[in-house]
Design an enzyme around this catalytic site. Structure first.
Site, short mmCIF file in Angstrom:
data_model
loop_
_atom_site.label_atom_id
_atom_site.label_comp_id
_atom_site.label_asym_id
_atom_site.label_seq_id
_atom_site.Cartn_x
_atom_site.Cartn_y
_atom_site.Cartn_z
N CYS A 284 0.82 -1.21 0.00
CA CYS A 284 0.00 0.00 0.00
C CYS A 284 0.86 1.26 0.00
N ARG B 292 -8.29 -7.66 -22.34
CA ARG B 292 -8.54 -9.05 -22.76
C ARG B 292 -10.03 -9.29 -23.01
N GLU C 134 -6.17 2.52 -13.48
CA GLU C 134 -5.69 3.65 -12.66
C GLU C 134 -4.37 4.19 -13.22
N PRO D 202 1.42 5.92 -3.47
CA PRO D 202 1.95 6.60 -4.66
C PRO D 202 0.90 6.72 -5.76
N GLY E 68 -3.16 -8.70 -12.55
CA GLY E 68 -3.51 -9.35 -11.30
C GLY E 68 -2.28 -9.56 -10.43
N ARG F 84 -14.22 -5.90 -15.49
CA ARG F 84 -15.25 -6.90 -15.81
C ARG F 84 -16.20 -7.18 -14.66
N HIS G 1 -26.48 20.82 -0.96
CA HIS G 1 -26.56 21.42 -2.28
C HIS G 1 -25.50 22.51 -2.44
P1 FAD Z 1 1.20 -6.30 1.70
O1 FAD Z 1 0.89 -4.87 1.95
O2 FAD Z 1 1.50 -6.68 0.30
O3 FAD Z 1 2.43 -6.65 2.63
C1 FAD Z 1 3.09 -7.90 2.59
C2 FAD Z 1 4.54 -7.70 3.03
O4 FAD Z 1 5.11 -8.97 3.37
C3 FAD Z 1 5.42 -7.12 1.92
O5 FAD Z 1 6.20 -6.06 2.43
C4 FAD Z 1 6.29 -8.29 1.52
O6 FAD Z 1 7.53 -7.89 1.00
C5 FAD Z 1 6.42 -9.02 2.84
N1 FAD Z 1 6.79 -10.45 2.73
C6 FAD Z 1 6.35 -11.35 1.82
N2 FAD Z 1 6.85 -12.56 2.08
C7 FAD Z 1 7.64 -12.43 3.18
C8 FAD Z 1 8.43 -13.34 3.94
N3 FAD Z 1 8.50 -14.62 3.63
N4 FAD Z 1 9.12 -12.86 5.00
C9 FAD Z 1 9.05 -11.55 5.35
N5 FAD Z 1 8.32 -10.65 4.66
C10 FAD Z 1 7.60 -11.09 3.60
N6 FAD Z 1 -5.99 -1.02 -1.80
C11 FAD Z 1 -6.85 -0.08 -1.38
O7 FAD Z 1 -7.59 -0.31 -0.42
N7 FAD Z 1 -6.93 1.15 -2.01
C12 FAD Z 1 -6.15 1.46 -3.05
O8 FAD Z 1 -6.25 2.57 -3.59
C13 FAD Z 1 -5.23 0.49 -3.51
N8 FAD Z 1 -4.42 0.78 -4.55
C14 FAD Z 1 -3.50 -0.15 -4.94
C15 FAD Z 1 -2.67 0.17 -6.01
C16 FAD Z 1 -1.74 -0.74 -6.45
C17 FAD Z 1 -0.83 -0.37 -7.60
C18 FAD Z 1 -1.61 -2.01 -5.79
C19 FAD Z 1 -0.57 -3.00 -6.23
C20 FAD Z 1 -2.45 -2.34 -4.73
C21 FAD Z 1 -3.40 -1.41 -4.30
N9 FAD Z 1 -4.27 -1.70 -3.25
C22 FAD Z 1 -5.17 -0.76 -2.85
C23 FAD Z 1 -4.24 -3.02 -2.58
C24 FAD Z 1 -3.47 -2.94 -1.24
O9 FAD Z 1 -2.20 -2.37 -1.45
C25 FAD Z 1 -3.33 -4.35 -0.66
O10 FAD Z 1 -4.61 -4.92 -0.54
C26 FAD Z 1 -2.68 -4.31 0.73
O11 FAD Z 1 -1.42 -3.72 0.70
C27 FAD Z 1 -2.56 -5.74 1.27
O12 FAD Z 1 -1.94 -5.74 2.52
P2 FAD Z 1 -1.25 -7.06 3.08
O13 FAD Z 1 -0.86 -6.74 4.48
O14 FAD Z 1 -2.10 -8.24 2.84
O15 FAD Z 1 0.05 -7.28 2.17
P1 NAP Z 2 -7.61 -7.23 -11.40
O1 NAP Z 2 -8.45 -6.09 -10.95
O2 NAP Z 2 -8.02 -8.61 -11.04
O3 NAP Z 2 -7.50 -7.13 -12.99
C1 NAP Z 2 -6.70 -7.99 -13.74
C2 NAP Z 2 -6.85 -7.59 -15.19
O4 NAP Z 2 -5.87 -8.25 -15.96
C3 NAP Z 2 -8.21 -7.96 -15.78
O5 NAP Z 2 -8.61 -6.94 -16.64
C4 NAP Z 2 -7.89 -9.25 -16.54
O6 NAP Z 2 -8.74 -9.43 -17.66
C5 NAP Z 2 -6.50 -8.94 -17.04
N1 NAP Z 2 -5.71 -10.13 -17.32
C6 NAP Z 2 -5.46 -11.17 -16.50
N2 NAP Z 2 -4.62 -12.05 -17.11
C7 NAP Z 2 -4.35 -11.54 -18.35
C8 NAP Z 2 -3.56 -11.97 -19.43
N3 NAP Z 2 -2.88 -13.10 -19.36
N4 NAP Z 2 -3.50 -11.20 -20.53
C9 NAP Z 2 -4.18 -10.04 -20.61
N5 NAP Z 2 -4.96 -9.57 -19.61
C10 NAP Z 2 -5.04 -10.32 -18.49
O7 NAP Z 2 -6.11 -7.10 -10.89
P2 NAP Z 2 -5.20 -5.83 -10.67
O8 NAP Z 2 -5.65 -4.66 -11.45
O9 NAP Z 2 -3.82 -6.33 -10.85
O10 NAP Z 2 -5.44 -5.51 -9.13
C11 NAP Z 2 -5.21 -6.52 -8.11
C12 NAP Z 2 -6.01 -6.17 -6.89
O11 NAP Z 2 -5.43 -5.07 -6.22
C13 NAP Z 2 -7.45 -5.74 -7.18
O12 NAP Z 2 -8.31 -6.85 -7.22
C14 NAP Z 2 -7.77 -4.82 -6.05
O13 NAP Z 2 -8.41 -5.51 -5.00
C15 NAP Z 2 -6.43 -4.31 -5.58
N6 NAP Z 2 -6.33 -2.88 -5.98
C16 NAP Z 2 -7.21 -2.01 -5.44
C17 NAP Z 2 -7.19 -0.69 -5.83
C18 NAP Z 2 -8.16 0.29 -5.24
O14 NAP Z 2 -8.77 -0.03 -4.24
N7 NAP Z 2 -8.31 1.46 -5.82
C19 NAP Z 2 -6.27 -0.27 -6.78
C20 NAP Z 2 -5.40 -1.18 -7.32
C21 NAP Z 2 -5.44 -2.50 -6.90
P3 NAP Z 2 -10.13 -10.22 -17.57
O15 NAP Z 2 -11.14 -9.25 -17.03
O16 NAP Z 2 -10.40 -10.62 -18.97
O17 NAP Z 2 -9.92 -11.38 -16.66
#
Ligand code: FAD
Ligand code: NAP
Length: 592
Positions: free
Chosen positions: A145, A313, A295, A152, A383, A318, A567
């Protein structure tokens, strides 16, 4: 006997002959007949069950893992993963009374390690070589996060919106401080934005370390791997290993971007790299059409660093309400200038002598209409996948779900009673920061005797931060129809233009939809709100409050007849909705 006969009839149990006769007193004082002694015991077992598939289960039984405060392990609790969930859980465990708690957090560099990627800033390309070698990204404490996710991303989304606001500001009387008649558009510096965002992140990383120290949680910047049921092997950045033991473990290791499996996949970057990219991304091909892809496409287009194409895709977003997605997609296309190329998958990426990347894409099953385009950057967002193998859980007999690769849990507990899991690693959960945080907090309280609350995974709001934000909570219209039947579902819809945009020529349209279920409450017909979807500016701020109202059982009657709007705002649109989809009337709002 006379009283008993009447009582049995009144609770609908005329045949009950034994003592006791037990009833549950509902909040409205009505009685629900439970039965005799055995029936009552069975009912208690059901509601106290930890089986999340059981609708009546309301309480998690704590300490089912045979916790013993007199244990001889190094720690009461070790949390593996210092992201959103892991940090919240470890801190809450200390507050809840655990004596020794450690959190491990270790980031493996993104796979770009030794790969080269193309240079793209047109200014730089004339000054230095076309190819720049970048290191795989790595980051500090806080997980996805804060380092490569929500934080970011939101800052870059805002940066792009600022550009939009500035372009529109002329209509509101603003003039550039030093008017340059030759410049028709604003210039944006990627380096300034990236450096300021990264500085902010480093500040948060530091703050987290201080917080852990102040709260008495041991932070170990080490990679953890199970080598026994209560023993972890931990490895630091220099490869030095040690072992630690604990009575309980929480796995909070999240996921990483799913790698592409096409020739040249290693030339693509992911969300792990984009926010710290050493150069402006230039013309970009985004692969995927989920949250992250759209995004990133949105803010990259908004920063006006180069054209942005998205390879879709199937269909954008979806799983979201498709009427609402339609407005977000149109806005991305027509306003932000993103090209959404639907029904295609990438087939190969090739680096050209110029350093640019040549991407071939087309229909999944045929090569007949394949196209090839050149880009400066390819961003894959298809994903996220967990890395459970690295945790050595298979040695304990704990296997991942065959499809998701995640851990199957019941109330965040795995099938090994003293090993728990929270956040993105949990099968069937939502990959959202607040979900991971709440799951971590509530679990810590349950583990150390300070609560019995469970996460309610229903009706969780979220927002896609596209240039036109998409706020959503509850059922999409299609999912509601599948769940409750078409005859029991309708939707209130409204297309509108926010007041702030009305000075623009051809302002984009916004959209709101409230999905309702026709049902009965206390003998009266009601329209229960089961889904809210908004495509508008600030949808992220609007949907939060409405999500709370939905948790409290919001009905359309309350929304339209009892809630007075503010409003003139976008939020008030939901209190003014008049048109249902079933009426087929025009839902384009006119006037105030
Ligand atoms: P993480 O935050 O992924 O933390 C896991 C940590 O464990 C990492 O630091 C990893 O390096 C560490 N780790 C892994 N394996 C090991 C190990 N064996 N030993 C020690 N450390 C280890 N969510 C929202 O709600 N709003 C958003 O706007 C949003 N935007 C997002 C944008 C992007 C680009 C992405 C990628 C995700 C976004 N998310 C958003 C999703 C959100 O970031 C995740 O759902 C959240 O960070 C999950 O938290 P977590 O604690 O499960 O795992
Ligand atoms: P996602 O929302 O599950 O989307 C994956 C996308 O990749 C879908 O459009 C899927 O298409 C496509 N795809 C999968 N395999 C592919 C392939 N082989 N070739 C071409 N396209 C392919 O996953 P994500 O965007 O990576 O985000 C992961 C998770 O992070 C989200 O589910 C969300 O919970 C979290 N997140 C949250 C926020 C937020 O809260 N604002 C922001 C970012 C991330 P199809 O639809 O055809 O399957």
């Amino acid at each position: 006997m006379e009283w008993l006969a009447g009582f049995r009839d009144s609770v609908g149990a005329p045949d009950h002959k034994t003592s006791p006769i037990v009833c549950f007193v509902n909040p409205d004082n009505s009685l629900k007949y439970l039965g005799g002694r055995d029936d009552t015991l069975a009912w208690c077992r059901r509601i106290l069950s930890t089986d999340s598939s059981n609708d009546e289960a309301t309480v998690a039984v704590p300490n089912v893992d045979a916790w013993n405060a007199q244990h001889t392990f190094d720690y009461d609790l070790v949390v593996i993963g210092g992201g959103s969930g892991g940090l919240a859980c470890s801190k809450e465990a200390k507050k809840a009374g655990a004596t020794k708690v450690a959190v491990l957090d270790y980031v493996k560099p993104s796979p770009l390690g030794t790969k080269s990627i193309s240079m793209c800033s047109s200014v730089f390309t004339h000054l230095v070589s076309h190819v720049l070698y970048i290191k795989g990204s790595k980051w500090g404490l806080g997980g996805t996060c804060v380092n490569v996710g929500c934080i970011p991303k939101k800052l870059m989304h805002y940066a792009a919106l600022l550009g939009d606001y500035a372009q529109e500001s002329g209509k509101f009387g603003w003039q550039a401080p030093t008017p340059d008649t030759s410049a028709t558009t604003l210039q944006h510096s990627w380096d300034t934005l990236r450096d300021n965002v990264q500085d902010h992140i480093k500040g948060i990383n530091f703050g987290y370390r201080v917080e852990l120290r102040e709260q008495g949680v041991t932070y170990l910047n080490k990679l953890g791997k199970f080598v026994g049921p209560n023993t972890l092997e931990v490895t630091d950045a220099k490869g030095k290993t040690a072992t630690i033991t604990a009575a309980r473990f929480v796995i909070a290791t999240g996921g990483r971007p799913t790698p592409l499996s096409i020739p040249g996949a290693e030339l693509a970057i992911s969300s792990d790299d984009i926010f710290s990219l050493p150069h402006a991304p230039g013309k970009t091909c985004v692969i995927g059409a989920g949250y992250i892809a759209l995004e990133c496409a949105g803010f990259l287009a908004g920063l006006k660093q180069g054209a942005v194409d998205v390879l879709v895709r199937s269909t954008p977003l979806r799983t979201f309400d498709q009427d609402t997605v339609g407005y977000v997609s149109s806005h991305l296309r027509d306003h932000a200038g993103v090209q959404l190329i639907e029904g295609v998958v990438p087939k190969s990426i090739v680096k050209l002598p110029s350093g640019r990347l040549s991407v071939t894409f087309g229909k999944a099953q045929s090569t007949a209409e394949d196209r090839t385009e050149e880009y400066d950057t390819v961003l894959s967002a298809t994903g996220r996948t967990p890395d459970l193998q690295a945790l050595g859980l298979d040695t304990l007999g704990l296997t991942a779900h065959p499809e998701s690769g995640k851990l199957v849990t019941t109330n965040e507990q795995t099938t090994i009673p003293h090993i728990y899991a929270i956040g993105d690693i949990v099968h069937g959960g939502l990959e959202l920061t607040p979900v991971a945080i709440l799951a971590g907090k509530l679990l810590a309280r349950r583990l150390f005797g300070q609560g019995t609350d469970l996460v309610d995974y229903k009706n969780i709001a979220s927002v896609v931060f596209t240039p036109l934000e998409l706020g959503t909570v509850g059922y999409s219209e299609a999912d509601a129809i599948e769940a409750f039947g078409a005859e029991n579902v309708d939707a209130y819809v409204s297309q509108f233009v926010p007041l702030e945009w009305t000075l623009q020529e051809n302002p984009p349209n916004c959209f709101a939809k409230v999905v309702i279920r026709k049902t009965q409450q206390r003998g009266k017909d009601v329209e229960l709100v089961v889904g809210i979807h908004i495509a508008s500016p600030h949808a992220s701020e609007i949907v939060q409050g409405y999500a709370l109202a939905m948790k409290q059982g919001l009905t359309m009657q309350t929304l339209l007849n009892e809630t007075i709007g503010i409003h003139p705002t976008i939020g008030e649109e939901l209190t003014l909705m008049k048109v249902t989809k079933s009426s087929s009337a025009s839902f384009k709002k006119t006037g105030c």
